[in-house]
Design a protein around this motif. Structure first.
Motif, PDB file in Angstrom:
ATOM      1  N   ILE A  31      99.066  83.101  -5.719  1.00  0.00           N
ATOM      2  CA  ILE A  31      98.695  84.307  -4.967  1.00  0.00           C
ATOM      3  C   ILE A  31      98.263  83.927  -3.553  1.00  0.00           C
ATOM      4  O   ILE A  31      98.644  84.589  -2.574  1.00  0.00           O
ATOM      5  N   THR A  32      97.493  82.864  -3.423  1.00  0.00           N
ATOM      6  CA  THR A  32      97.090  82.391  -2.095  1.00  0.00           C
ATOM      7  C   THR A  32      98.316  82.035  -1.267  1.00  0.00           C
ATOM      8  O   THR A  32      98.388  82.353  -0.071  1.00  0.00           O
ATOM      9  N   THR A  90      99.513  83.601   2.337  1.00  0.00           N
ATOM     10  CA  THR A  90      99.887  82.758   3.478  1.00  0.00           C
ATOM     11  C   THR A  90     101.287  83.112   3.968  1.00  0.00           C
ATOM     12  O   THR A  90     101.519  83.203   5.184  1.00  0.00           O
ATOM     13  N   ARG A  91     102.230  83.339   3.055  1.00  0.00           N
ATOM     14  CA  ARG A  91     103.571  83.768   3.464  1.00  0.00           C
ATOM     15  C   ARG A  91     103.502  85.082   4.225  1.00  0.00           C
ATOM     16  O   ARG A  91     104.244  85.289   5.197  1.00  0.00           O
ATOM     17  N   VAL A 110     104.405  87.816   9.331  1.00  0.00           N
ATOM     18  CA  VAL A 110     103.995  88.751  10.381  1.00  0.00           C
ATOM     19  C   VAL A 110     103.862  88.027  11.716  1.00  0.00           C
ATOM     20  O   VAL A 110     104.373  88.482  12.744  1.00  0.00           O
ATOM     21  N   ASP A 111     103.190  86.879  11.720  1.00  0.00           N
ATOM     22  CA  ASP A 111     102.965  86.164  12.972  1.00  0.00           C
ATOM     23  C   ASP A 111     104.254  85.651  13.597  1.00  0.00           C
ATOM     24  O   ASP A 111     104.409  85.652  14.817  1.00  0.00           O
ATOM     25  N   ALA A 115      90.994  89.519   0.646  1.00  0.00           N
ATOM     26  CA  ALA A 115      90.982  88.373   1.553  1.00  0.00           C
ATOM     27  C   ALA A 115      90.463  88.805   2.921  1.00  0.00           C
ATOM     28  O   ALA A 115      90.933  89.794   3.480  1.00  0.00           O
ATOM     29  N   TYR A 116      89.490  88.062   3.445  1.00  0.00           N
ATOM     30  CA  TYR A 116      89.015  88.293   4.807  1.00  0.00           C
ATOM     31  C   TYR A 116      90.125  87.913   5.783  1.00  0.00           C
ATOM     32  O   TYR A 116      90.835  86.932   5.557  1.00  0.00           O
ATOM     33  N   PHE A 117      90.254  88.676   6.885  1.00  0.00           N
ATOM     34  CA  PHE A 117      91.225  88.288   7.909  1.00  0.00           C
ATOM     35  C   PHE A 117      90.655  88.480   9.308  1.00  0.00           C
ATOM     36  O   PHE A 117      89.765  89.298   9.537  1.00  0.00           O
TER      37      PHE A 117
END
Length: 142
Positions: A12-13, A17-18, A23-24, A92-94
């Motif tokens: 899941i992590t 990350t994907r 997006v970036d 998840a914090y972003f």
């Protein structure tokens, strides 16, 4: 904690990350490895859309080029709540800084911080998010 839960957390992590890399880097087709085809995504708190994954994916491809191609957001703490062996609520914090035109020939930085609230399901292709709500906690520079 059982070995399978550790494996599930890692997978899941990796999906989260994907998501950030997709997006970036503007690789929106890679989001197909993050979301189910019928996922419900809500970006309304940051001025975006709420709809199914295909509609939101197209919107991202249209909206994000308005920001500099140099996007770099990060994810911090991740909390997992497994409802069963095949479902998990994941928060998840972003922190998402981006550069945009300042209207005078230069650029300025805008930032969004908050929580990604996902619901993940185990599929034949691995863990996929079938629901994402981007909860904005703070912004700066807009």
């Amino acid at each position: 904690m059982e070995l399978q839960e550790l494996i599930d957390r890692a997978e899941i992590t990796d999906a989260i990350t994907r998501y950030t890399l997709s997006v970036d880097e503007g690789d929106f087709d890679r989001l197909d490895t993050v979301f189910t085809p019928d996922a419900h995504i809500d970006y309304t708190e940051s001025g975006g859309v709420v709809d199914t994954f295909p509609v939101v994916k197209a919107w991202l491809a249209e909206a994000l080029p308005g920001f500099s191609k140099h996007r770099l957001h990060t994810v911090g703490q991740i909390d997992f709540a497994f409802a069963s062996g095949d479902e998990a609520d994941v928060t998840a914090y972003f922190h998402n800084p981006m550069r945009i035109s300042d209207g005078k020939g230069g650029e300025r930085v805008v930032e969004v911080g908050g929580l990604y609230r996902h619901h993940f399901v185990r599929t034949a292709d691995g863990w996929r998010s079938d629901r994402l709500h981007e909860q904005v906690v703070w912004t700066r520079g807009f």
